[in-house]
Write a protein that holds these residues in place. Structure first.
Motif, PDB file in Angstrom:
ATOM      1  N   GLU A 232       0.869  -1.184   0.000  1.00 50.00           N
ATOM      2  CA  GLU A 232       0.000   0.000   0.000  1.00 50.00           C
ATOM      3  C   GLU A 232       0.898   1.224   0.000  1.00 50.00           C
ATOM      4  OE1 GLU A 232      -3.327   1.993   3.025  1.00 50.00           O
ATOM      5  OE2 GLU A 232      -2.428   0.047   3.449  1.00 50.00           O
ATOM      6  N   PHE A 233       0.766   2.071  -1.012  1.00 45.52           N
ATOM      7  CA  PHE A 233       1.692   3.184  -1.128  1.00 45.52           C
ATOM      8  C   PHE A 233       1.001   4.387  -1.765  1.00 45.52           C
ATOM      9  CE2 PHE A 233       1.971   0.536  -4.870  1.00 45.52           C
ATOM     10  CZ  PHE A 233       1.973   1.424  -5.926  1.00 45.52           C
ATOM     11  N   GLN A 234       1.679   5.535  -1.738  1.00 41.22           N
ATOM     12  CA  GLN A 234       1.147   6.751  -2.344  1.00 41.22           C
ATOM     13  C   GLN A 234       1.831   7.021  -3.679  1.00 41.22           C
ATOM     14  OE1 GLN A 234       1.536   9.403   1.226  1.00 41.22           O
ATOM     15  NE2 GLN A 234      -0.418  10.174   0.490  1.00 41.22           N
ATOM     16  N   GLN A 235       1.026   7.469  -4.616  1.00 44.97           N
ATOM     17  CA  GLN A 235       1.522   7.749  -5.965  1.00 44.97           C
ATOM     18  C   GLN A 235       1.043   9.123  -6.409  1.00 44.97           C
ATOM     19  OE1 GLN A 235       1.478   4.510  -8.938  1.00 44.97           O
ATOM     20  NE2 GLN A 235       0.047   5.773 -10.092  1.00 44.97           N
ATOM     21  N   LEU A 236       1.966   9.928  -6.896  1.00 40.54           N
ATOM     22  CA  LEU A 236       1.575  11.194  -7.520  1.00 40.54           C
ATOM     23  C   LEU A 236       1.265  10.901  -8.972  1.00 40.54           C
ATOM     24  CD1 LEU A 236       1.204  14.259  -7.692  1.00 40.54           C
ATOM     25  CD2 LEU A 236       3.660  14.431  -8.163  1.00 40.54           C
ATOM     26  N   ASP A 237       0.021  11.082  -9.347  1.00 40.08           N
ATOM     27  CA  ASP A 237      -0.484  10.713 -10.660  1.00 40.08           C
ATOM     28  C   ASP A 237      -0.744  11.976 -11.472  1.00 40.08           C
ATOM     29  OD1 ASP A 237      -0.931   8.152 -11.714  1.00 40.08           O
ATOM     30  OD2 ASP A 237      -3.072   8.566 -11.862  1.00 40.08           O
ATOM     31  N   LEU A 238      -0.188  12.066 -12.676  1.00 39.80           N
ATOM     32  CA  LEU A 238      -0.407  13.220 -13.553  1.00 39.80           C
ATOM     33  C   LEU A 238      -0.920  12.745 -14.907  1.00 39.80           C
ATOM     34  CD1 LEU A 238       2.996  15.141 -13.129  1.00 39.80           C
ATOM     35  CD2 LEU A 238       0.969  15.354 -11.709  1.00 39.80           C
ATOM     36  N   GLU A 239      -1.823  13.502 -15.503  1.00 40.11           N
ATOM     37  CA  GLU A 239      -2.285  13.202 -16.863  1.00 40.11           C
ATOM     38  C   GLU A 239      -2.615  14.517 -17.556  1.00 40.11           C
ATOM     39  OE1 GLU A 239      -2.922   9.794 -19.490  1.00 40.11           O
ATOM     40  OE2 GLU A 239      -2.102  10.009 -17.468  1.00 40.11           O
ATOM     41  N   MET A 240      -2.266  14.615 -18.852  1.00 39.00           N
ATOM     42  CA  MET A 240      -2.478  15.836 -19.609  1.00 39.00           C
ATOM     43  C   MET A 240      -3.066  15.499 -20.974  1.00 39.00           C
ATOM     44  SD  MET A 240       1.264  17.448 -18.694  1.00 39.00           S
ATOM     45  CE  MET A 240       1.157  18.826 -19.834  1.00 39.00           C
ATOM     46  N   ALA A 241      -3.986  16.325 -21.446  1.00 39.92           N
ATOM     47  CA  ALA A 241      -4.557  16.180 -22.787  1.00 39.92           C
ATOM     48  C   ALA A 241      -3.778  17.039 -23.778  1.00 39.92           C
ATOM     49  CB  ALA A 241      -6.027  16.581 -22.774  1.00 39.92           C
ATOM     50  N   PHE A 242      -3.833  16.644 -25.040  1.00 44.36           N
ATOM     51  CA  PHE A 242      -3.179  17.380 -26.132  1.00 44.36           C
ATOM     52  C   PHE A 242      -1.721  17.673 -25.795  1.00 44.36           C
ATOM     53  CE2 PHE A 242      -7.713  18.628 -26.074  1.00 44.36           C
ATOM     54  CZ  PHE A 242      -8.101  18.051 -27.274  1.00 44.36           C
TER      55      PHE A 242
END
Length: 580
Positions: A232-242
């Motif tokens: 069980e851990f923490q994740q910095l999640d990023l997502e970008m369009a175009f």
């Protein structure tokens, strides 16, 4: 009148408070008794203040028997400290107690916690984690983690990212590890899966019209335990369009530069270097090379290379005794190697050879003389290329992690205190495991040449390159990402190439593919392992010291003794079938 527990913390009293009557509360870090009175180091999260209980104080006898880590409330007067060891402004003063209240007594401690020189085992520390977190180093880690997360959030908010949470009770998706499952009481034989990452949801957010998304997400993976892994851990999640991979990498670099500068962590380059996956394997034998180590792998050109076999090695300054030879031979065997040759560069002769290849010392010496070196031993193997890279990469890592502690860092490790970042790009799209093709990253990763994939045959899958990128810091992968597929036919083709039947595709991904019919923007992203990044920033060897309540190396929470058995009655309520 409401009871007041403090007017100040134990860390913010200064000479400006002298003569003031104040109230502080905290834990007894240390207690000393002499003819002048009882001297108590009272600690809270903000610091420590020395409190004096004089012999004529009415509470003297009661406080005399107080144990370390009891909780006290002290009302007293701030005075100038006579014996000063002034590392901080707080060390210039002390508090002469007037009234003292014992808020909570402590029994004898299972281990000493007043400083960081504890001899307690990790098992004991995890069993009494609430005590372990009181130690200065652990307290620092918790506060530092908060500061890191705060900086990351600030940067992303300023760059128009929206923080959006995604479900923890979800559907199983392929992420490379086993899922943790949660029974659904209202539907017999049905289960939720805890997310290995928010991968599907963040792509659906892009389809939903969200331009830039981030989340500090809880992720769950049932995989083998290592010092840098937790279930069980923490994740910095990023997502970008175009977006493009170049734009994503630039955002990440600027985010880390902002973090390092704000928290004054250390030196960081203005741009990060990149190497391809193939270059990483060829030069370092690893897809996550530690660039603090100056040693690179070398190809040795000896005439009898054949059948895809190569001579591969590296040069090191070491005392090559039997123990070392035995250890690196074991490492070679563990990674599929069958040969290990050690050549003494000073005496110009082979001192160890467990291969069937016979070498002419003179020919070998002439070939090696073409290589630039300052050290005294060449370690090399004679294997197929992928095995040779893996074996020598593992031996190189062994020297970094173990033997470099007993040899000069100048000979093997350069700038050991530095933070060395590198992007690993141009990953293989697919890899074979047990004669079955699998996605190297995940099945939503876009190939660099999408048009090539639509007509490709299964036997050629190994030739495809993914538009994927990993960020490596000091030999650890801290982030991984890719440009995603945004075309329905291409995504469906990937599932088919992974041998998923039409039924499996519909059951597992039907809802996802359905969304592809309504306009999907080109998009991509990346995810950071927050706890692993923290481990490296605080220069720790275990991810467990960056998490408030971690599991041990067997996946057990020693504090709560979980996982634990549940009763048959509980199973019945969950509507599960079972056998007594």
């Amino acid at each position: 009148m409401e009871k007041l527990f403090r007017t100040h913390t134990c860390g913010n009293l200064t000479q400006g408070d002298i003569t003031k009557e104040i109230i502080i509360s905290g834990w007894v870090k240390d207690i000393r008794i002499n003819k002048f009175g009882i001297f108590i180091d009272l600690r809270d999260m903000y610091g420590t203040t020395q409190v004096i209980v004089k012999p004529d104080n009415g509470y003297y006898q009661e406080i005399k028997n107080v144990k370390v880590e009891s909780v006290l409330k002290v009302i007293g007067t701030v005075v100038l400290r006579k014996n000063k060891d002034a590392k901080t402004a707080n060390d210039m003063i002390e508090v002469v107690a007037k009234d003292i209240e014992i808020l909570s007594n402590s029994i004898n401690l299972p281990f000493v916690i007043k400083n960081d020189n504890t001899l307690a085992s990790e098992e004991l520390r995890l069993q009494y984690r609430y005590l372990d977190l009181r130690r200065p180093a652990m307290n620092y880690n918790i506060k530092f983690k908060h500061q890191v997360l705060s900086c990351l959030r600030t940067f992303l908010n300023q760059n128009n990212f929206l923080e959006i949470d995604t479900p923890c009770l979800t559907k199983s998706t392929p992420e490379g590890a086993r899922d943790f499952l949660v029974p659904a009481r209202i539907q017999k034989k049905h289960f939720y899966a805890l997310p290995q990452s928010p991968q599907i949801y963040k792509q659906l957010l892009m389809i939903s019209g969200i331009d830039k998304y981030y989340q500090i997400a809880k992720c769950f993976r049932d995989e083998d335990f290592r010092a840098d892994r937790q279930p069980e851990f923490q994740q910095l999640d990023l997502e970008m369009a175009f977006t493009t991979s170049k734009e994503i990498k630039l955002i990440v670099e600027n985010m880390l530069i902002s973090l390092f500068n704000t928290l004054k962590i250390g030196n960081i380059p203005s741009t990060f270097s990149s190497i391809t996956y193939d270059q990483g394997m060829d030069l370092y034998g690893s897809d996550k090379p530690d660039l603090r180590c100056t040693c690179k792998l070398i190809n040795i050109n000896i005439n009898n290379n054949s059948d895809g076999f190569i001579y591969k090695g590296f040069i090191v300054n070491d005392k090559m005794n039997e123990t070392t030879i035995k250890k690196i031979t074991e490492i070679s065997n563990q990674h599929g190697g069958k040969t290990l040759i050690i050549y003494d560069l000073i005496k110009k002769k082979i001192i160890h050879n467990n291969s069937k290849v016979k070498f002419d010392d003179l020919v070998l010496s002439e070939e090696i003389s073409k290589i630039k070196y300052n050290n005294n031993f060449l370690i090399f193997v004679y294997e197929q290329q992928d095995i040779a890279n893996k074996v020598m990469g593992a031996i190189r890592s062994f020297y970094i992690n173990d033997l470099s502690k007993r040899i000069s860092h100048k000979d093997f490790m350069n700038n050991i205190e530095n933070f060395e970042f590198i992007w690993i790009i141009d990953w293989p799209m697919f890899e074979q495991e047990e004669n079955k093709w699998q996605a190297c990253h995940h099945p939503f990763t876009s190939p660099k040449n999408p048009e090539k994939l639509l007509d490709i045959k299964n036997k050629d899958l190994g030739t495809l390159t993914a538009d994927a990128y990993d960020l490596v810091l000091n030999g650890f992968e801290i982030a991984g990402g890719s440009i995603r597929i945004h075309d329905y036919k291409l995504q469906k083709k990937i599932f088919e190439l992974l041998d998923l039947s039409k039924t499996e595709i519909e059951n597992k991904f039907g809802f996802f593919l359905s969304a592809f019919n309504y306009g999907v923007p080109p998009h991509g992203g990346i995810a950071f392992g927050i706890d692993r990044l923290l481990m490296l920033l605080i220069k720790n060897e275990s991810i467990r010291d960056t998490i408030a309540f971690p599991k041990n190396n067997r996946g057990i929470c020693l504090l709560t003794n979980s996982p634990s058995e549940i009763s048959f009655d509980q199973l019945s309520i969950l509507n599960l079938e079972f056998k007594k």
